[in-house]
Scaffold this motif. Sequence first.
Motif, PDB file in Angstrom:
ATOM      1  N   SER A 377      -6.546  -0.967   1.837  1.00 33.33           N
ATOM      2  CA  SER A 377      -5.448  -1.315   1.054  1.00 33.33           C
ATOM      3  C   SER A 377      -4.647  -1.963   1.520  1.00 33.33           C
ATOM      4  O   SER A 377      -3.850  -2.761   0.875  1.00 33.33           O
ATOM      5  CB  SER A 377      -5.361  -0.184   0.468  1.00 33.33           C
ATOM      6  OG  SER A 377      -4.014   0.480   1.097  1.00 33.33           O
ATOM      7  N   GLY A 378      -5.033  -1.838   3.506  1.00 29.05           N
ATOM      8  CA  GLY A 378      -4.078  -2.285   4.266  1.00 29.05           C
ATOM      9  C   GLY A 378      -3.135  -1.413   5.247  1.00 29.05           C
ATOM     10  O   GLY A 378      -3.222  -0.148   4.956  1.00 29.05           O
ATOM     11  N   ARG A 379      -2.772  -2.585   6.435  1.00 25.77           N
ATOM     12  CA  ARG A 379      -2.381  -1.688   7.736  1.00 25.77           C
ATOM     13  C   ARG A 379      -1.318  -0.716   7.289  1.00 25.77           C
ATOM     14  O   ARG A 379      -0.972   0.215   7.853  1.00 25.77           O
ATOM     15  CB  ARG A 379      -2.029  -2.668   8.899  1.00 25.77           C
ATOM     16  CG  ARG A 379      -3.296  -3.129   9.494  1.00 25.77           C
ATOM     17  CD  ARG A 379      -2.530  -4.558  10.366  1.00 25.77           C
ATOM     18  NE  ARG A 379      -1.976  -5.503   9.899  1.00 25.77           N
ATOM     19  CZ  ARG A 379      -1.933  -6.005  10.770  1.00 25.77           C
ATOM     20  NH1 ARG A 379      -1.883  -6.458  12.310  1.00 25.77           N
ATOM     21  NH2 ARG A 379      -0.925  -7.591   9.640  1.00 25.77           N
ATOM     22  N   SER A 380       0.177  -1.435   6.285  1.00 28.15           N
ATOM     23  CA  SER A 380       1.337  -0.659   6.255  1.00 28.15           C
ATOM     24  C   SER A 380       0.244   0.787   5.391  1.00 28.15           C
ATOM     25  O   SER A 380       0.999   1.245   6.049  1.00 28.15           O
ATOM     26  CB  SER A 380       1.841  -1.758   5.036  1.00 28.15           C
ATOM     27  OG  SER A 380       0.942  -1.755   3.952  1.00 28.15           O
ATOM     28  N   ALA A 400       8.307  15.447   6.069  1.00 24.24           N
ATOM     29  CA  ALA A 400       7.024  14.076   6.101  1.00 24.24           C
ATOM     30  C   ALA A 400       7.375  13.430   4.977  1.00 24.24           C
ATOM     31  O   ALA A 400       7.100  11.886   4.833  1.00 24.24           O
ATOM     32  CB  ALA A 400       5.601  14.663   5.800  1.00 24.24           C
ATOM     33  N   VAL A 401       7.305  13.772   3.680  1.00 26.92           N
ATOM     34  CA  VAL A 401       7.246  12.853   2.704  1.00 26.92           C
ATOM     35  C   VAL A 401       8.718  12.340   2.164  1.00 26.92           C
ATOM     36  O   VAL A 401       8.846  10.865   2.325  1.00 26.92           O
ATOM     37  CB  VAL A 401       7.587  13.992   1.521  1.00 26.92           C
ATOM     38  CG1 VAL A 401       7.839  13.253  -0.679  1.00 26.92           C
ATOM     39  CG2 VAL A 401       6.147  14.646   1.281  1.00 26.92           C
ATOM     40  N   GLU A 402       9.697  12.609   2.912  1.00 28.53           N
ATOM     41  CA  GLU A 402      11.079  11.409   3.487  1.00 28.53           C
ATOM     42  C   GLU A 402      11.013  10.635   4.611  1.00 28.53           C
ATOM     43  O   GLU A 402      11.384   9.739   3.981  1.00 28.53           O
ATOM     44  CB  GLU A 402      12.596  12.443   3.652  1.00 28.53           C
ATOM     45  CG  GLU A 402      12.842  13.561   2.691  1.00 28.53           C
ATOM     46  CD  GLU A 402      13.537  14.333   2.930  1.00 28.53           C
ATOM     47  OE1 GLU A 402      14.445  15.437   2.985  1.00 28.53           O
ATOM     48  OE2 GLU A 402      13.509  14.487   4.740  1.00 28.53           O
ATOM     49  N   LEU A 403       9.679  10.824   5.520  1.00 25.19           N
ATOM     50  CA  LEU A 403       9.552   9.911   5.925  1.00 25.19           C
ATOM     51  C   LEU A 403       8.965   8.691   6.004  1.00 25.19           C
ATOM     52  O   LEU A 403       9.065   7.485   5.772  1.00 25.19           O
ATOM     53  CB  LEU A 403       9.321  10.474   7.281  1.00 25.19           C
ATOM     54  CG  LEU A 403       8.662   9.208   8.601  1.00 25.19           C
ATOM     55  CD1 LEU A 403      10.626   8.540   8.503  1.00 25.19           C
ATOM     56  CD2 LEU A 403       8.111  10.251   9.647  1.00 25.19           C
ATOM     57  N   GLY A 404       7.314   9.649   5.147  1.00 25.80           N
ATOM     58  CA  GLY A 404       7.169   8.413   4.631  1.00 25.80           C
ATOM     59  C   GLY A 404       7.404   7.551   3.563  1.00 25.80           C
ATOM     60  O   GLY A 404       6.660   6.347   3.086  1.00 25.80           O
ATOM     61  N   VAL A 407       9.007   4.995   5.390  1.00 27.07           N
ATOM     62  CA  VAL A 407       8.313   3.793   6.039  1.00 27.07           C
ATOM     63  C   VAL A 407       8.115   3.054   4.528  1.00 27.07           C
ATOM     64  O   VAL A 407       8.373   1.908   4.757  1.00 27.07           O
ATOM     65  CB  VAL A 407       8.027   4.171   6.708  1.00 27.07           C
ATOM     66  CG1 VAL A 407       6.612   3.234   7.267  1.00 27.07           C
ATOM     67  CG2 VAL A 407       8.360   5.675   7.674  1.00 27.07           C
ATOM     68  N   ALA A 408       7.235   3.959   3.802  1.00 26.72           N
ATOM     69  CA  ALA A 408       6.754   2.372   2.216  1.00 26.72           C
ATOM     70  C   ALA A 408       8.191   2.113   1.776  1.00 26.72           C
ATOM     71  O   ALA A 408       7.769   0.513   1.453  1.00 26.72           O
ATOM     72  CB  ALA A 408       6.518   3.446   1.309  1.00 26.72           C
ATOM     73  N   ALA A 409       9.112   2.776   1.689  1.00 24.51           N
ATOM     74  CA  ALA A 409      10.458   1.394   1.369  1.00 24.51           C
ATOM     75  C   ALA A 409      10.170   0.325   1.959  1.00 24.51           C
ATOM     76  O   ALA A 409      10.663  -0.618   1.657  1.00 24.51           O
ATOM     77  CB  ALA A 409      11.120   1.865   1.206  1.00 24.51           C
ATOM     78  N   LEU A 410      10.487   0.583   3.777  1.00 24.31           N
ATOM     79  CA  LEU A 410      10.816  -0.255   4.278  1.00 24.31           C
ATOM     80  C   LEU A 410       9.788  -1.639   4.685  1.00 24.31           C
ATOM     81  O   LEU A 410      10.066  -2.529   4.401  1.00 24.31           O
ATOM     82  CB  LEU A 410      10.556   0.205   5.701  1.00 24.31           C
ATOM     83  CG  LEU A 410      12.256   0.791   5.739  1.00 24.31           C
ATOM     84  CD1 LEU A 410      11.800   1.553   7.195  1.00 24.31           C
ATOM     85  CD2 LEU A 410      13.490  -0.539   5.921  1.00 24.31           C
ATOM     86  N   PHE A 411       8.338  -1.303   4.173  1.00 23.21           N
ATOM     87  CA  PHE A 411       7.668  -1.794   4.441  1.00 23.21           C
ATOM     88  C   PHE A 411       7.746  -2.913   3.034  1.00 23.21           C
ATOM     89  O   PHE A 411       7.235  -4.102   2.359  1.00 23.21           O
ATOM     90  CB  PHE A 411       6.124  -1.289   4.167  1.00 23.21           C
ATOM     91  CG  PHE A 411       5.375  -1.189   5.416  1.00 23.21           C
ATOM     92  CD1 PHE A 411       5.322  -1.899   6.778  1.00 23.21           C
ATOM     93  CD2 PHE A 411       5.677   0.331   6.088  1.00 23.21           C
ATOM     94  CE1 PHE A 411       5.107  -1.552   6.948  1.00 23.21           C
ATOM     95  CE2 PHE A 411       4.382  -0.201   7.514  1.00 23.21           C
ATOM     96  CZ  PHE A 411       4.826  -0.519   8.248  1.00 23.21           C
ATOM     97  N   ALA A 412       7.538  -1.878   1.489  1.00 24.75           N
ATOM     98  CA  ALA A 412       8.688  -2.734   0.709  1.00 24.75           C
ATOM     99  C   ALA A 412       9.133  -3.912   0.210  1.00 24.75           C
ATOM    100  O   ALA A 412       8.992  -5.200  -0.080  1.00 24.75           O
ATOM    101  CB  ALA A 412       8.387  -1.982  -1.343  1.00 24.75           C
TER     102      ALA A 412
END
Length: 564
Positions: A377-380, A400-404, A407-412
Amino acid sequence: MTSLSRWRTTARALLPGVRDYAGLRSCWRRDVVAGITVGVVALPLALAFGISSGVGAAAGLVTAIVAGIVAAVFGGSNVQVSGPTGAMAVVLAPVVAQHGPGSVAVVTILAGAIVFVAGVTGVGRLVTVIPWPVIEGFTLGIAVIIFLQQVPASVGTATPEGLRPLPAAVEALTTADGGTARWALLVVAVVVVVMIGLPRLLPALPSSLVAVIAASVLVSVAALPIPRIGELPAGLPMPTWPQADLATLHALFGAALAIAALAAIESLLSARVAASLAGTAAGDPDRELVGQGMASVAAGLFGGMPATGAIARTAVNVKAGARTRIAALTHSVLLIGVVYLLSGPVGAIPLAALAAVLMVTAATMISGSVVTRIVRSGRSAALIFVLTAGVTVCLDLIQAVELGIVVAALFALSAMARRSGVHREALPGAYRPGDERIMLLRLDGAMFFGAAERMSATIAELAVSGPAVVILRMSGLHHLDATGAHALSRITEQLESRGTLVIIKGVDPEQHQLLTNIGILESLRHENHLMDSLDDAIAHARDHVHRDNAMTPQRPAPRLDSQP
């Protein structure tokens, strides 16, 4: 509707009702059979998770009974099965190691109260926004931790205290007694073979229970010198309110908050999985949290551990044909029978057998096909997945959930910023004199804090030629935040100060309110320059250019036959 009426409607939605048992007359037999099936599957898991968390097998069994009943009655899903889970055992183990087993009742009740308040205040719907790679990475990390936690019991040694799962597993392997480890590993092998092979031969039989029974018989007949569960209570304990002062509550609040967050996340994810498997609408997430919060409080009063919706047991429940809450209630009734009638034989179960059950469970928590889909689905998504799993194993589950999510928000946000921009368009229709002095700019995507400065700079760069009119076409702008509105107000004010008329077209009502609050009307020459129609905006721009040309003295055009 008055606030009192809204409160009554909300309260009614969070409470049990006849609607929870719709269709019971036609499906109660299937529900009872499904409940018995889940109870058989849940027995070894409840014992194993109780031992893995450090509070003991009895606490795991009590939690499955008490929390299973309360969550079935008050929860938001008709087919959810609640009780102790591997993820909760992972989070609870360091709390027990640091504060002692006596802290479990306090932290369980405190966490349950937090989850209950979250459900009453409507926080349940916010947990559903967790990205898919974060969920799967978290699941993989939990599976690795569960597997590592079983290594000491699988070689017949006690779990080393004060160590993370990986170093504890390594130390257990290096310090294990050879004779005890040999027999314990034999028991593990028997359980693994039965759990893997039995479903292929006799899929109707509960493989985990059959495997544990087979291993227990082997250990008893051969008198193998390996640790057992030990004595269990011959009945349920009486509910008691744990003693705790303010200092204790303060010391345990952080752990309770982490446990509550995990309970909310895992329960809502399990409810979503249940709805997907059953082909029904998802239950009320807020009511689910209310029920799970009450379940943990009740479990704590009876000496149990925090409870959540259990994905594996819920999936078994649905596949066995459950349709109403009777199935989950039957599962708890079966476990009550075990406590009062079979506590002696259950206490003789070898710990290595339960460790093997959890090892097999951990190995099946995430499939290779899921990992493949995430990577493709992609590198991100792959990075978020690996990062969440790694932090779960090495640091902390909640972190882990908070960091994930971060990071997902930053990619979005980065992707949203890349898709946002400003583009110049030609005026529609035939050319008219003066159109070259009108600039039509289309704003696409989102003008938010991650793209506002770049988009306003692009507008300024395109308008550096000094057009008479700039039309900002915003119908393609799907999102506008305060930073974007401020940038738009500032660039409008700059253009107007240079004599360029700015017309803003296609503002939706929400954006209109934000622009008004920011002060865009003060930047425009006239408030009527906020327009809904592109044709009206172009007509107004052409009229302005025509009047501007009429008021500005024009130099005579050069004669074609003139000589230099």
